[in-house]
Design a protein around this motif. Sequence first.
Motif, PDB file in Angstrom:
ATOM      1  N   PRO A 268      31.470  -5.479 -15.625  1.00 14.63           N
ATOM      2  CA  PRO A 268      32.215  -6.278 -14.642  1.00 14.63           C
ATOM      3  C   PRO A 268      33.700  -6.328 -14.924  1.00 14.63           C
ATOM      4  O   PRO A 268      34.488  -6.621 -14.019  1.00 14.63           O
ATOM      5  CB  PRO A 268      31.580  -7.664 -14.774  1.00 14.63           C
ATOM      6  N   GLU A 269      34.086  -6.037 -16.149  1.00 14.40           N
ATOM      7  CA  GLU A 269      35.504  -6.056 -16.498  1.00 14.40           C
ATOM      8  C   GLU A 269      36.267  -4.901 -15.873  1.00 14.40           C
ATOM      9  O   GLU A 269      37.506  -4.902 -15.862  1.00 14.40           O
ATOM     10  CB  GLU A 269      35.674  -6.020 -18.021  1.00 14.40           C
TER      11      GLU A 269
ATOM     12  N   ILE B 178      28.166 -14.835   1.696  1.00 16.94           N
ATOM     13  CA  ILE B 178      28.946 -14.163   0.647  1.00 16.94           C
ATOM     14  C   ILE B 178      30.431 -14.246   0.979  1.00 16.94           C
ATOM     15  O   ILE B 178      31.261 -14.565   0.113  1.00 16.94           O
ATOM     16  CB  ILE B 178      28.504 -12.694   0.493  1.00 16.94           C
ATOM     17  N   ALA B 179      30.779 -13.989   2.224  1.00 15.45           N
ATOM     18  CA  ALA B 179      32.182 -14.070   2.644  1.00 15.45           C
ATOM     19  C   ALA B 179      32.720 -15.482   2.476  1.00 15.45           C
ATOM     20  O   ALA B 179      33.865 -15.682   2.032  1.00 15.45           O
ATOM     21  CB  ALA B 179      32.321 -13.619   4.099  1.00 15.45           C
ATOM     22  N   LYS B 180      31.917 -16.472   2.825  1.00 16.54           N
ATOM     23  CA  LYS B 180      32.344 -17.864   2.672  1.00 16.54           C
ATOM     24  C   LYS B 180      32.604 -18.198   1.208  1.00 16.54           C
ATOM     25  O   LYS B 180      33.566 -18.921   0.885  1.00 16.54           O
ATOM     26  CB  LYS B 180      31.288 -18.803   3.251  1.00 16.54           C
ATOM     27  N   ALA B 181      31.761 -17.679   0.326  1.00 16.87           N
ATOM     28  CA  ALA B 181      31.949 -17.935  -1.107  1.00 16.87           C
ATOM     29  C   ALA B 181      33.237 -17.302  -1.608  1.00 16.87           C
ATOM     30  O   ALA B 181      33.961 -17.896  -2.427  1.00 16.87           O
ATOM     31  CB  ALA B 181      30.749 -17.401  -1.892  1.00 16.87           C
ATOM     32  N   ILE B 182      33.550 -16.099  -1.130  1.00 15.63           N
ATOM     33  CA  ILE B 182      34.789 -15.428  -1.542  1.00 15.63           C
ATOM     34  C   ILE B 182      36.004 -16.231  -1.086  1.00 15.63           C
ATOM     35  O   ILE B 182      36.929 -16.500  -1.862  1.00 15.63           O
ATOM     36  CB  ILE B 182      34.845 -13.999  -0.964  1.00 15.63           C
TER      37      ILE B 182
ATOM     38  N   LEU C 294      38.586  -7.781 -15.863  1.00 12.05           N
ATOM     39  CA  LEU C 294      37.927  -8.911 -15.202  1.00 12.05           C
ATOM     40  C   LEU C 294      38.748  -9.434 -14.024  1.00 12.05           C
ATOM     41  O   LEU C 294      38.663 -10.598 -13.654  1.00 12.05           O
ATOM     42  CB  LEU C 294      37.603 -10.026 -16.198  1.00 12.05           C
ATOM     43  N   GLY C 295      39.541  -8.535 -13.429  1.00  9.06           N
ATOM     44  CA  GLY C 295      40.204  -8.816 -12.166  1.00  9.06           C
ATOM     45  C   GLY C 295      41.018 -10.096 -12.160  1.00  9.06           C
ATOM     46  O   GLY C 295      41.850 -10.343 -13.038  1.00  9.06           O
ATOM     47  N   SER C 296      40.778 -10.919 -11.144  1.00  9.53           N
ATOM     48  CA  SER C 296      41.505 -12.181 -10.985  1.00  9.53           C
ATOM     49  C   SER C 296      40.962 -13.274 -11.897  1.00  9.53           C
ATOM     50  O   SER C 296      41.405 -14.416 -11.825  1.00  9.53           O
ATOM     51  CB  SER C 296      41.406 -12.659  -9.532  1.00  9.53           C
TER      52      SER C 296
ATOM     53  N   VAL D  44      32.815 -10.124  -9.964  1.00 14.31           N
ATOM     54  CA  VAL D  44      34.226 -10.403 -10.246  1.00 14.31           C
ATOM     55  C   VAL D  44      35.071 -10.083  -9.019  1.00 14.31           C
ATOM     56  O   VAL D  44      34.882  -9.059  -8.357  1.00 14.31           O
ATOM     57  CB  VAL D  44      34.704  -9.569 -11.451  1.00 14.31           C
ATOM     58  N   LEU D  45      36.023 -10.965  -8.720  1.00 18.18           N
ATOM     59  CA  LEU D  45      36.974 -10.728  -7.641  1.00 18.18           C
ATOM     60  C   LEU D  45      38.217 -10.027  -8.197  1.00 18.18           C
ATOM     61  O   LEU D  45      38.737 -10.402  -9.250  1.00 18.18           O
ATOM     62  CB  LEU D  45      37.382 -12.042  -6.978  1.00 18.18           C
TER      63      LEU D  45
END
Length: 559
Positions: free
Chosen positions: A63-64, A223-227, A401-403, A411-412
């Motif tokens: 995920p990193e 999923i979109a709402k969670a993002i 690990l992105g943001s 991971v976003l």
Amino acid sequence: MKRFAAIVLVLLLIPASAAPAQRHMIAAANPLAAEAGLKMLRQGGSAVDAAIAAQAVLTLVEPESSGIGGGAFMLLFDPATNKVTSFDGRETAPASAKPTMFLDANGNPRPHRDAIPGGLSVGVPGNLAMLELAHKKYGKLKWATLFEPAIKLAEQGFPVTQKLAKLLANNPDIAAMPDLKRTFARPDGTPVRAGDILKNPDLAATFRKIAKGGARAFYTGDIAKAIVAKVQHAPVNPGGMTLADLARYRAVERAPVCATYRVYKLCSMGPPSSGGIAVLQILKLVERFPSSALQPDTLTGVHLFAQASRLAFADRNRYVGDPAFVKVPVAGLLNTAYLKDRSALIGTDRDMGEALPGTPPMMKAEFGRGDTEEQQGTSHLSVVDDAGRAVSMTTTVEFLLGSEMMAGGFVLNNQLTDFSFVPVQDGKPVANAPAPGKRPLSAMAPTLVFDKSGKFLIAAGSPGGPAIIDYVAQSLIAMLDSGFDPKKAVALGHVIEPNGPLLLEKSPVLTGLAPRLAAMGYEVRTLASESSGLHVIQRVPGGYIGAADPRREGVAVGD
């Protein structure tokens, strides 16, 4: 016992023989991801099917570096049509983005590291939309089948890698971010360690929704709402992404950038990536020199490569951006006469110093120099299937690990920090300045090579931020000019010249060359180790051979 069994399972996936694979092969950054892709190939799946299955597993186990919360570029060759195409899954800036979004109250660029964590840096993810677009055209297996290995691993658990464990242990500020701590902490609150069995039921649930509903289930609905909730209510640097931003995202199929090099044809990713143009420029800039002068780990070979890299980076930083927003002079940058004139700037005994961008033919706009600081949260995989279709795919969440935030178990990204923080330089607009809906500049360079008869020869690519350009170009020169096999090519000590100090990866040969390079005028810096992740497949008599970068934990497997 479970921990030991899991580690043994991973070790069993590593091929014991160097004999060519006769039917198909995949090289990826984690054995479990490679095995998922190989499973699809054994079921008659295409190279795209294998790439999707591998990416799903990488979302879980690495995920990193990459995942469905990030973006990707894919090069694909289809021998049935003799066509090379590319798929652009680069993230886009939300409608709330502004050219000044990374400037402080005084109009100065913020420190790059300060802008990474939180919601402001998150671009609309493009990875999944790109994979679905490619699957609709080149997939053979059912979409839902491709997520089965990742769902099983997420539910049953997987052994934490040394790479992920080391990252968390060495970066306590990152490990302490709420989402990461909740996902990657042991019961006592300390980060997970290598070999610990880690489960991710949230990601399993996300994959089940995607397997059933396709990419639409990601870009709309829960999923979109969670993002959006995560971005807008980030613990630091909240952003303005909306559900509309996600719903309007579209991946794009694009023509690749291609050029000849000696008897070979190479194709790579075009804008909004600068990687393909720069890799092709480097090779064309050294083409006038004999192969004997380009031998890796020699003073002349390092020098000529470094000079070509200077020139390519100068053009890259000036001219390349999202083609929907800026007119990138692609044909001019790869023009034979232009590159011949640029190559004439390369002397054989002195460093030219900082190179200035050239003036390519067909240039329609004047831009200021960019200031991108891409990071290294990236991965690469290469695949060849039974029909001879070849995929080279580089995939990323940008920083490690992105943001530093997660939604739905993934991971976003922080891809928006790949934009130039300064939108205007010397009174001229910067090609890579932020804007609503714009895709930030990239250095990713998934590349395919074809022999003199037009047959597929090599699939290559790497993570590594801007250094991707030099990693890929150096390995290709080693294979095409010196006859290195993939294993030897990916293990070479790296030479990186981003038009600044000359960066040499610590190795007996390169360290020994450093004083002589300094005497030629270079400002030499030695790096302990580079974070490349080259994954290469090469066609040879009898089938395919492949290699995974020894600096990471990947494998090349096939039948």
